[in-house]
Design a protein around this motif. Structure first.
Motif, PDB file in Angstrom:
ATOM      1  N   SER A  89       3.946  -4.729  56.988  1.00 28.97           N
ATOM      2  CA  SER A  89       4.019  -3.294  56.704  1.00 28.97           C
ATOM      3  C   SER A  89       3.115  -2.463  57.621  1.00 28.97           C
ATOM      4  N   LEU A  90       1.949  -2.996  57.997  1.00 32.30           N
ATOM      5  CA  LEU A  90       1.053  -2.251  58.884  1.00 32.30           C
ATOM      6  C   LEU A  90       1.649  -2.120  60.294  1.00 32.30           C
ATOM      7  N   HIS A  91       2.299  -3.168  60.767  1.00 29.14           N
ATOM      8  CA  HIS A  91       2.954  -3.117  62.078  1.00 29.14           C
ATOM      9  C   HIS A  91       4.012  -2.016  62.096  1.00 29.14           C
ATOM     10  N   ILE A  92       4.790  -1.939  61.023  1.00 28.13           N
ATOM     11  CA  ILE A  92       5.852  -0.932  60.941  1.00 28.13           C
ATOM     12  C   ILE A  92       5.250   0.470  60.897  1.00 28.13           C
ATOM     13  N   ALA A  93       4.241   0.665  60.040  1.00 27.44           N
ATOM     14  CA  ALA A  93       3.606   1.983  59.930  1.00 27.44           C
ATOM     15  C   ALA A  93       2.974   2.408  61.258  1.00 27.44           C
ATOM     16  N   ALA A  94       2.353   1.461  61.963  1.00 30.46           N
ATOM     17  CA  ALA A  94       1.721   1.774  63.252  1.00 30.46           C
ATOM     18  C   ALA A  94       2.763   2.149  64.302  1.00 30.46           C
ATOM     19  N   SER A  95       3.854   1.402  64.334  1.00 31.15           N
ATOM     20  CA  SER A  95       4.870   1.698  65.346  1.00 31.15           C
ATOM     21  C   SER A  95       5.588   3.011  65.067  1.00 31.15           C
ATOM     22  N   MET A  96       5.642   3.414  63.796  1.00 36.30           N
ATOM     23  CA  MET A  96       6.276   4.676  63.430  1.00 36.30           C
ATOM     24  C   MET A  96       5.288   5.850  63.456  1.00 36.30           C
ATOM     25  N   GLY A  97       3.988   5.539  63.483  1.00 39.79           N
ATOM     26  CA  GLY A  97       2.978   6.587  63.533  1.00 39.79           C
ATOM     27  C   GLY A  97       2.729   7.269  62.197  1.00 39.79           C
ATOM     28  N   PHE A  98       2.944   6.558  61.104  1.00 37.75           N
ATOM     29  CA  PHE A  98       2.744   7.130  59.768  1.00 37.75           C
ATOM     30  C   PHE A  98       1.266   7.025  59.377  1.00 37.75           C
ATOM     31  N   GLU A  99       0.508   8.069  59.699  1.00 40.47           N
ATOM     32  CA  GLU A  99      -0.943   8.047  59.515  1.00 40.47           C
ATOM     33  C   GLU A  99      -1.367   7.842  58.055  1.00 40.47           C
ATOM     34  N   ALA A 100      -0.792   8.605  57.138  1.00 42.59           N
ATOM     35  CA  ALA A 100      -1.179   8.499  55.728  1.00 42.59           C
ATOM     36  C   ALA A 100      -0.866   7.112  55.174  1.00 42.59           C
ATOM     37  N   ILE A 101       0.261   6.558  55.583  1.00 39.81           N
ATOM     38  CA  ILE A 101       0.639   5.225  55.112  1.00 39.81           C
ATOM     39  C   ILE A 101      -0.281   4.174  55.724  1.00 39.81           C
ATOM     40  N   ARG A 103      -3.402   4.610  56.531  1.00 41.35           N
ATOM     41  CA  ARG A 103      -4.668   4.706  55.785  1.00 41.35           C
ATOM     42  C   ARG A 103      -4.559   4.005  54.430  1.00 41.35           C
ATOM     43  N   ARG A 104      -3.443   4.220  53.746  1.00 40.64           N
ATOM     44  CA  ARG A 104      -3.267   3.639  52.410  1.00 40.64           C
ATOM     45  C   ARG A 104      -3.196   2.114  52.470  1.00 40.64           C
ATOM     46  N   LEU A 105      -2.473   1.595  53.450  1.00 41.70           N
ATOM     47  CA  LEU A 105      -2.375   0.137  53.599  1.00 41.70           C
ATOM     48  C   LEU A 105      -3.728  -0.469  53.948  1.00 41.70           C
ATOM     49  N   ILE A 106      -4.479   0.199  54.794  1.00 43.67           N
ATOM     50  CA  ILE A 106      -5.814  -0.283  55.160  1.00 43.67           C
ATOM     51  C   ILE A 106      -6.728  -0.249  53.933  1.00 43.67           C
ATOM     52  N   ASP A 107      -6.647   0.830  53.156  1.00 46.94           N
ATOM     53  CA  ASP A 107      -7.436   0.922  51.919  1.00 46.94           C
ATOM     54  C   ASP A 107      -7.054  -0.175  50.929  1.00 46.94           C
ATOM     55  N   ALA A 108      -5.785  -0.584  50.953  1.00 48.23           N
ATOM     56  CA  ALA A 108      -5.314  -1.633  50.039  1.00 48.23           C
ATOM     57  C   ALA A 108      -5.792  -3.014  50.474  1.00 48.23           C
ATOM     58  N   GLY A 109      -6.298  -3.136  51.707  1.00 52.12           N
ATOM     59  CA  GLY A 109      -6.877  -4.394  52.154  1.00 52.12           C
ATOM     60  C   GLY A 109      -6.052  -5.193  53.149  1.00 52.12           C
ATOM     61  N   ILE A 110      -5.085  -4.575  53.774  1.00 53.39           N
ATOM     62  CA  ILE A 110      -4.274  -5.291  54.763  1.00 53.39           C
ATOM     63  C   ILE A 110      -5.115  -5.599  55.998  1.00 53.39           C
ATOM     64  N   SER A 111      -4.836  -6.713  56.634  1.00 55.51           N
ATOM     65  CA  SER A 111      -5.573  -7.121  57.834  1.00 55.51           C
ATOM     66  C   SER A 111      -5.088  -6.317  59.039  1.00 55.51           C
ATOM     67  N   VAL A 112      -6.013  -5.640  59.728  1.00 55.66           N
ATOM     68  CA  VAL A 112      -5.621  -4.807  60.877  1.00 55.66           C
ATOM     69  C   VAL A 112      -5.370  -5.621  62.136  1.00 55.66           C
ATOM     70  N   ASP A 113      -5.859  -6.846  62.187  1.00 56.47           N
ATOM     71  CA  ASP A 113      -5.710  -7.658  63.393  1.00 56.47           C
ATOM     72  C   ASP A 113      -4.683  -8.782  63.257  1.00 56.47           C
ATOM     73  N   LYS A 114      -3.889  -8.753  62.229  1.00 52.80           N
ATOM     74  CA  LYS A 114      -2.862  -9.786  62.015  1.00 52.80           C
ATOM     75  C   LYS A 114      -1.757  -9.643  63.060  1.00 52.80           C
ATOM     76  N   LEU A 115      -1.411 -10.753  63.703  1.00 54.11           N
ATOM     77  CA  LEU A 115      -0.324 -10.768  64.672  1.00 54.11           C
ATOM     78  C   LEU A 115       1.013 -10.869  63.941  1.00 54.11           C
ATOM     79  N   SER A 116       2.012 -10.168  64.450  1.00 49.41           N
ATOM     80  CA  SER A 116       3.357 -10.336  63.910  1.00 49.41           C
ATOM     81  C   SER A 116       3.834 -11.724  64.305  1.00 49.41           C
ATOM     82  N   ILE A 117       4.674 -12.296  63.464  1.00 45.28           N
ATOM     83  CA  ILE A 117       5.193 -13.633  63.768  1.00 45.28           C
ATOM     84  C   ILE A 117       6.684 -13.655  63.522  1.00 45.28           C
ATOM     85  N   GLY A 118       7.355 -14.456  64.262  1.00 37.28           N
ATOM     86  CA  GLY A 118       8.788 -14.580  64.076  1.00 37.28           C
ATOM     87  C   GLY A 118       9.364 -15.466  65.154  1.00 37.28           C
TER      88      GLY A 118
END
Length: 191
Positions: A89-101, A103-118
């Motif tokens: 979810s953080l990768h998606i929010a970052a690529s879309m530029g959704f600032e408020a989202i 912030r909310r995901l970071i406040d919820a405890g998501i890892s900011v340095d997690k690599l996408s995998i696939g």
């Protein structure tokens, strides 16, 4: 050879039976999803939780993200990626530029340095995705909360290199200012 379920040449009755079988298979899958969603022993939550959060983030609506976050059983689910894209979810929010989202995901405890995998897909951090899309505010926000700018993506590039490669001047400038504040010129320019 085709499966008998999907073979041609059957009558209307056979087509109706196929539909019923498919509907029953789908209902069975949904029951399993709901059971795993309610199961407190499930360490990463259900794929329904993850999908719900990913869809909410992609919608760009903070209210929907809040609702999806309230359904998350395990904090580990926050970092879980989409099965197809490998992005969380953080990768998606970052690529879309959704600032408020973001912030909310970071406040919820998501890892900011997690690599996408696939399988066979691009792999990068939220900072890479923000830099690739030229989301300067997202880049600033991620750096402000301590995102690492020295993690390479699947192509061996740093986020600043992604900004250069994609001609995203604003993101490049933001990243370079941050790097130069923390590092000496030599270490910043060694890429």
């Amino acid at each position: 050879m085709r499966s008998p379920l999907f073979s041609k040449g059957h009558t209307h009755t056979h087509t109706h039976k196929k539909k019923i079988i498919i509907i029953e298979m789908f209902k069975s899958l949904l029951k399993k999803e709901k059971k795993s969603e309610k199961d407190p022993s499930n360490p990463v939550g259900s794929s329904m939780e993850i999908t719900s959060l990913l869809r909410a983030v992609a919608s760009g609506k903070l209210r929907k993200v809040e609702e999806a976050l309230s359904q998350i059983v395990s904090p580990d689910s926050l970092n879980s990626p989409d099965v197809r894209s490998g992005m969380n979810s953080l990768h998606i929010a970052a690529s879309m530029g959704f600032e408020a989202i973001l912030r909310r995901l970071i406040d919820a405890g998501i890892s900011v340095d997690k690599l996408s995998i696939g399988p066979g897909t691009y792999s990068g951090t939220a900072l890479h995705f923000a830099a690739l899309e030229g989301r300067d505010v997202a880049v600033l926000l991620l750096l402000g909360v301590g995102a690492s700018y020295d993690i390479p993506d699947s192509q061996g590039r740093l986020a600043v290199q992604c900004a250069i490669d994609e001609c995203k001047g604003g993101s490049f400038a933001v990243l370079m200012r941050r790097i130069l504040k923390r590092e000496s010129w030599q270490s910043a320019l060694r890429f």
